[in-house]
Structures are given as C-alpha cells and as structure tokens.
Design a protein around this motif. Structure first.
Motif, PDB file in Angstrom:
ATOM      1  N   LEU A  21      84.548 -92.425-111.876  1.00 58.72           N
ATOM      2  CA  LEU A  21      85.239 -91.145-111.981  1.00 58.72           C
ATOM      3  C   LEU A  21      84.446 -90.090-112.759  1.00 58.72           C
ATOM      4  O   LEU A  21      84.356 -88.938-112.308  1.00 58.72           O
ATOM      5  CB  LEU A  21      86.616 -91.353-112.619  1.00 58.72           C
ATOM      6  N   PRO A  22      83.849 -90.409-113.915  1.00 62.97           N
ATOM      7  CA  PRO A  22      83.075 -89.380-114.635  1.00 62.97           C
ATOM      8  C   PRO A  22      81.938 -88.799-113.787  1.00 62.97           C
ATOM      9  O   PRO A  22      81.645 -87.608-113.850  1.00 62.97           O
ATOM     10  CB  PRO A  22      82.532 -90.133-115.855  1.00 62.97           C
ATOM     11  N   LEU A  24      81.952 -88.714-110.454  1.00 65.23           N
ATOM     12  CA  LEU A  24      82.577 -87.949-109.375  1.00 65.23           C
ATOM     13  C   LEU A  24      82.974 -86.552-109.841  1.00 65.23           C
ATOM     14  O   LEU A  24      82.861 -85.576-109.093  1.00 65.23           O
ATOM     15  CB  LEU A  24      83.804 -88.695-108.852  1.00 65.23           C
ATOM     16  N   GLN A  25      83.430 -86.446-111.081  1.00 64.18           N
ATOM     17  CA  GLN A  25      83.874 -85.157-111.609  1.00 64.18           C
ATOM     18  C   GLN A  25      82.728 -84.163-111.768  1.00 64.18           C
ATOM     19  O   GLN A  25      82.960 -82.965-111.906  1.00 64.18           O
ATOM     20  CB  GLN A  25      84.583 -85.371-112.948  1.00 64.18           C
ATOM     21  N   CYS A  26      81.510 -84.649-111.746  1.00 60.00           N
ATOM     22  CA  CYS A  26      80.336 -83.767-111.842  1.00 60.00           C
ATOM     23  C   CYS A  26      79.839 -83.334-110.463  1.00 60.00           C
ATOM     24  O   CYS A  26      78.862 -82.586-110.360  1.00 60.00           O
ATOM     25  CB  CYS A  26      79.205 -84.472-112.593  1.00 60.00           C
ATOM     26  N   LYS A  28      80.710 -81.943-106.330  1.00 57.16           N
ATOM     27  CA  LYS A  28      81.622 -81.149-105.504  1.00 57.16           C
ATOM     28  C   LYS A  28      81.443 -81.573-104.052  1.00 57.16           C
ATOM     29  O   LYS A  28      80.313 -81.720-103.579  1.00 57.16           O
ATOM     30  CB  LYS A  28      81.344 -79.651-105.636  1.00 57.16           C
ATOM     31  N   ARG A  51      77.650 -80.005-108.891  1.00 57.21           N
ATOM     32  CA  ARG A  51      78.331 -78.714-108.861  1.00 57.21           C
ATOM     33  C   ARG A  51      77.391 -77.521-109.021  1.00 57.21           C
ATOM     34  O   ARG A  51      77.710 -76.411-108.610  1.00 57.21           O
ATOM     35  CB  ARG A  51      79.410 -78.669-109.949  1.00 57.21           C
ATOM     36  N   GLU A  96      79.656 -74.211-106.634  1.00 56.32           N
ATOM     37  CA  GLU A  96      80.736 -74.618-107.538  1.00 56.32           C
ATOM     38  C   GLU A  96      82.053 -73.904-107.250  1.00 56.32           C
ATOM     39  O   GLU A  96      83.130 -74.499-107.321  1.00 56.32           O
ATOM     40  CB  GLU A  96      80.320 -74.371-108.991  1.00 56.32           C
TER      41      GLU A  96
END
Length: 243
Positions: A21-22, A24-26, A28, A51, A96
């Motif tokens: 998850l960490p 993936l959050q970076c 887009k 992003r 982004e």
C-alpha cells in the motif's frame, strides 16, 4: 455490524493489492484509450506511474503495450468529454492532477500531414452532430471527435472528400452528410466552393471546441449490429479494456 453513511451491513469488502500500500500511494493510475491509425478497435490500458511523472512518460509506457502502425510513429494524449476534444496535453505536463474519472484520456498516432504544417495550414477540430427535434433543434454531438489539417485554399468539397476517405464512409451514406462551420453552437452550412479556412480566422473564442467543423448526419450508434461495429463509418469504435 458495520455502519457506513447511516446504513448497516454485515458485509466487509476488501481488495487484494498487487504491491504494498505505501508504494501504491506513491503511484497514479490512468486509464488511456488507444486509437490506432488504421484499426477500428479502441484498446483501454491502465498506466501506473509515479505521481511526478509527465505525459511523455505516459506515452513512453503506452508504446510498450500497443501495436503501432510504424515503429517511429509519434503519439499524443487528448482529453475528450461529451464527444469533444478539450485539450491536447503537452509532453512536459505532470500527471498528478489529471482526472480520468470524468474525462476520457485518448492516445492516438499523430498523422504525418500534421508534422509539416505550412504557415497558413490549420489544425481544426471535427465533430459529428445532429439536431435534437425535442430540444428546439439544439446541436447534439456524438461519436469520436478528431483533428484534421485544412489547407489555405481548400474548399468544402475537397475537405469532405478527405473526411470520407479518413472515415471510410460508403458513398450512399456520405451523400446524406452536411458540412457546417460551428461557432458557439450555431451552425453555418458550407457550400462545396466555400474556402473552409476562411471561417477559422476569428481568435476571440473561448476554446477550440467552441469553433469547429461539424458533420451533420444521423447517429446510428445505438442501432448498429456487431457486424456494423467493424466498420469505421459507425463513427464510434468498439472498445477492449486491459487492466
């Protein structure tokens, strides 16, 4: 029991991620519809990049996933909404803040004729439209919009001939089409001898989508069969989605 928006439920949904998850959050993820220059089928690809990536990075990644008509073919990314082209993305723009939830992101090959524009050539928007009899003859756009180069002294008849070749519309169907210059949603129908570029001299318009070349004809999208889907003259290509 679970409560969500004042609704109770005993079902909990979850998604299995393919990366942490960490990480993936970076990233887009953009869904990009690729329109091949000669093939009718549109293929939608999911492009996942950091992003801070640019449009150029999106195109580079997409080229590894699609079949091009020529290895040296250049691509561009467009923003399409309600059958109009609202933006041609510059290569350096960051991804982004791009929203692909409401707008369609369309990638397409850049035709050779657009790479060597003369000083008086124009790249214009061309949209399909019909008049809605239930809305005071208000213009309704449909189908796939496209860009086209028009030459300085090119007549409406010459432009129509090129459009027919591009869309591969049979003579019987194309004879019913009308060509119009449309500004601020008002059509001005063109005669065969009218010089098309002369209509595009004004600069004081809100955007290119408000001043375009319109192709008036019946929208057959909802009526067509699978066989008809294989012909480009249905004006909207069949779509295949890859995740």
């Amino acid at each position: 029991m679970l409560v969500h928006y004042n609704q109770t439920s005993d079902i909990l949904y979850y998604e299995v991620l393919d990366i942490p998850l960490p990480e993936l959050q970076c990233l887009k993820t953009l869904k990009v519809a690729f329109h091949h220059a000669t093939k009718d089928e549109v293929v939608v690809h999911s492009i996942r990049l950091p992003r801070n990536s640019t449009i150029s990075d999106v195109i580079t990644d997409l080229k590894t996933k699609v079949e091009l008509s020529n290895p040296d073919t250049e691509l561009r990314l467009l923003e399409v909404f309600y059958h109009k082209i609202y933006k041609i993305f510059p290569p350096h723009e960051k991804i982004e803040n791009i929203n692909d939830q409401y707008w369609t992101l369309r990638a397409e090959e850049i035709p050779e004729e657009e790479k060597n524009l003369g000083p008086h050539d124009r790249l214009i928007h061309v949209y399909h439209f019909m008049k809605d009899p239930n809305q005071n003859q208000q213009i309704q756009n449909f189908g796939d919009p496209f860009l086209m180069v028009i030459r300085e002294v090119e007549t409406a008849a010459e432009v129509l001939e090129r459009i027919q070749r591009k869309l591969r519309v049979p003579d019987e169907d194309f004879s019913k089409w009308k060509l119009a210059f449309i500004s601020m949603n008002r059509p001005e129908y063109l005669q065969d001898t009218d010089v098309v570029s002369a209509r595009f001299q004004r600069r004081d318009v809100y955007g290119a989508w408000e001043q375009y070349l319109g192709l008036e004809h019946t929208d057959t999208t909802s009526k067509r069969s699978y066989t008809a889907n294989q012909n480009r003259h249905t004006y909207e290509k069949p779509v295949k989605i890859y995740n």
